[in-house]
Design an enzyme around this catalytic site. Sequence first.
Site, short mmCIF file in Angstrom:
data_model
loop_
_atom_site.label_atom_id
_atom_site.label_comp_id
_atom_site.label_asym_id
_atom_site.label_seq_id
_atom_site.Cartn_x
_atom_site.Cartn_y
_atom_site.Cartn_z
N SER A 42 0.83 -1.20 0.00
CA SER A 42 0.00 0.00 0.00
C SER A 42 0.87 1.25 0.00
O SER A 42 2.08 1.20 0.25
CB SER A 42 -0.91 0.01 1.24
OG SER A 42 -0.13 0.12 2.42
N HIS A 43 0.24 2.38 -0.26
CA HIS A 43 0.96 3.65 -0.34
C HIS A 43 1.74 3.95 0.94
O HIS A 43 2.93 4.27 0.91
CB HIS A 43 -0.03 4.79 -0.62
CG HIS A 43 0.57 6.15 -0.57
ND1 HIS A 43 1.23 6.73 -1.63
CD2 HIS A 43 0.63 7.07 0.44
CE1 HIS A 43 1.66 7.93 -1.29
NE2 HIS A 43 1.30 8.16 -0.05
N VAL A 44 1.07 3.82 2.08
CA VAL A 44 1.73 4.18 3.34
C VAL A 44 2.86 3.20 3.66
O VAL A 44 3.88 3.59 4.24
CB VAL A 44 0.71 4.26 4.50
CG1 VAL A 44 0.19 2.87 4.89
CG2 VAL A 44 1.31 4.96 5.71
#
Length: 562
Positions: free
Chosen positions: A166-168
């Site tokens: 995921s992005h984070v």
Amino acid sequence: CYDDWNKLAGQFSDNMNKDYGALKLKALVDRCQAVLGSLVDEYQRTFQSKAEYIGNACNIDSYYVTMYTEELVRGGLPFCLSVSAKKLDMLIRKQANLSPWQIISPGRGECKGETVVCHDLKDVQHKKFSTPTILLTGRVGGEEELPDGVVGALIVLTTDSPDILSHVAVRARNTHTLFATCYDTDHAADIVREFSDTAVKLKVQANGSVTVEKVKSSELLNGANGYDDTNGANGIDLHRPPVLEDWILHSDEFEPENVGAKSKNCKNMYDTLKGVVVVPESLALPFNSCEKTLDLEINSAIKEKYEKLLSQVMDSQKPIPTLNALKSEIMRLEIPKEASEEILEKLQKVKFNSSDWSKAWQSIKGVWASKFNERALISTKKAGITLIDVCMSVLCQKMVDADYAFVIHTKNPINGKDEIYAEVVVGLGETLVGSYPGRALSFICNKASSASEYRPEVLSFPSKHVGLHGGGYIFRSDSNGEDLPGFAGAGLFDSIPINESVERLVNYKDDKFFNDSGFRYEIMKKIAEAGHRIEDAYGSAQDVEGVVRNGEIVIVQTRPQV
């Protein structure tokens, strides 16, 4: 979940280790817990406001009013089921030899900081901590930014963990931030109780667990433990590209000064991997197409209001209303007939349906407008740049109505090993890279010299409730800030299909990839082989996105793994 439970319970009653039985049951328990969590949220939305209204009117003690919905839940079936699911989860984890920790990013192996408790990472993503900080957090959707000054984060107020890709999660690994989830709720509660508002040291152990111990506050020095108090002044120079005469370019015309890294990588893929893997043909609206549209006489009133809002948003303490207003102005833009005809003519050469032009124009404007979001504003400020510095090109691609979507890292991002790490979801990839709850199927695989020598190994089975489905065309954001050192702009802005994707409940009980071990093994081998061949073609570790349709692998994009 009930149907799956009946099937799996009978299938693995005699041997939970057969065909990843414990891992499949673990995914099912995760799905059950997610359903129970959403049910509790629904109780909260339905009853709590009414309880507060009646409680205030009747002068009832605020303690009882606050506790009303919680006690309602505790007195019903959801609470009994959640207790059972918690105990079952612990038994299955033991059977599957799973650690109570999920290391999302190992950071530098250890870090020191002052703990801060937050219930949702989104609530603190805009903050800047003046000393090294370790978050003890609840919900993490996957699309948030890590606040300045954060050197570590433990998800201890919920057992719902974001996807590894995921992005984070990618942000955490890029910034060497230690990031982990604790699935043992009792241990997690002990960490919150014992270590809240305390200087601590986190350390990743060889067995995949994380230890927490108190340290002296004097040990938390700026510049230590990976903390850098100069964030926000990185001196990044986003090159301002020229304005082109052309409204749209074919991939043959892609150059570094007119399109972003996604488009350039698609051109490289098409040139390098044609015949190796299936790669879709691409077109792009170049940098400054939005600015060129704003400069048209028909949009003069919009431009005047746009520039006024743009000057306000940079220094605003509450920027969201202004960001939304900027988006609204972009969505009002008009385009002259000759420009729309030029764009449509090239799109039709790649089998775009001309009747979809109005939807395509809305999608293009939606990509331009997505520049004005809170997360992008936070990220640019951290990097010492502004939203004005960000230019947007728009990549146009045919969207495959996928059976499955995947992301590959050709070097394991968790432990750094030279092996394939991949995650797979049912349907389109937005459920994997977006903030959709639940986990993807994840696996690792060796790198082999022939197709028969790949040996994929499943690490976890999927627990996402929904899959997205749809075809047509997609218009993807492609800024001049994609994958830059110090400012990874990938994932900050939107990609918008002309047809809204259909959300369907995933029926894992009848899904071939989930149930047919031979089919699953062959698809994982194909994914791993594609990733390995792409890495060989580029000569470096790659971050690859693709889909599976009727057993065929289609690569959407690749870029250097960071």
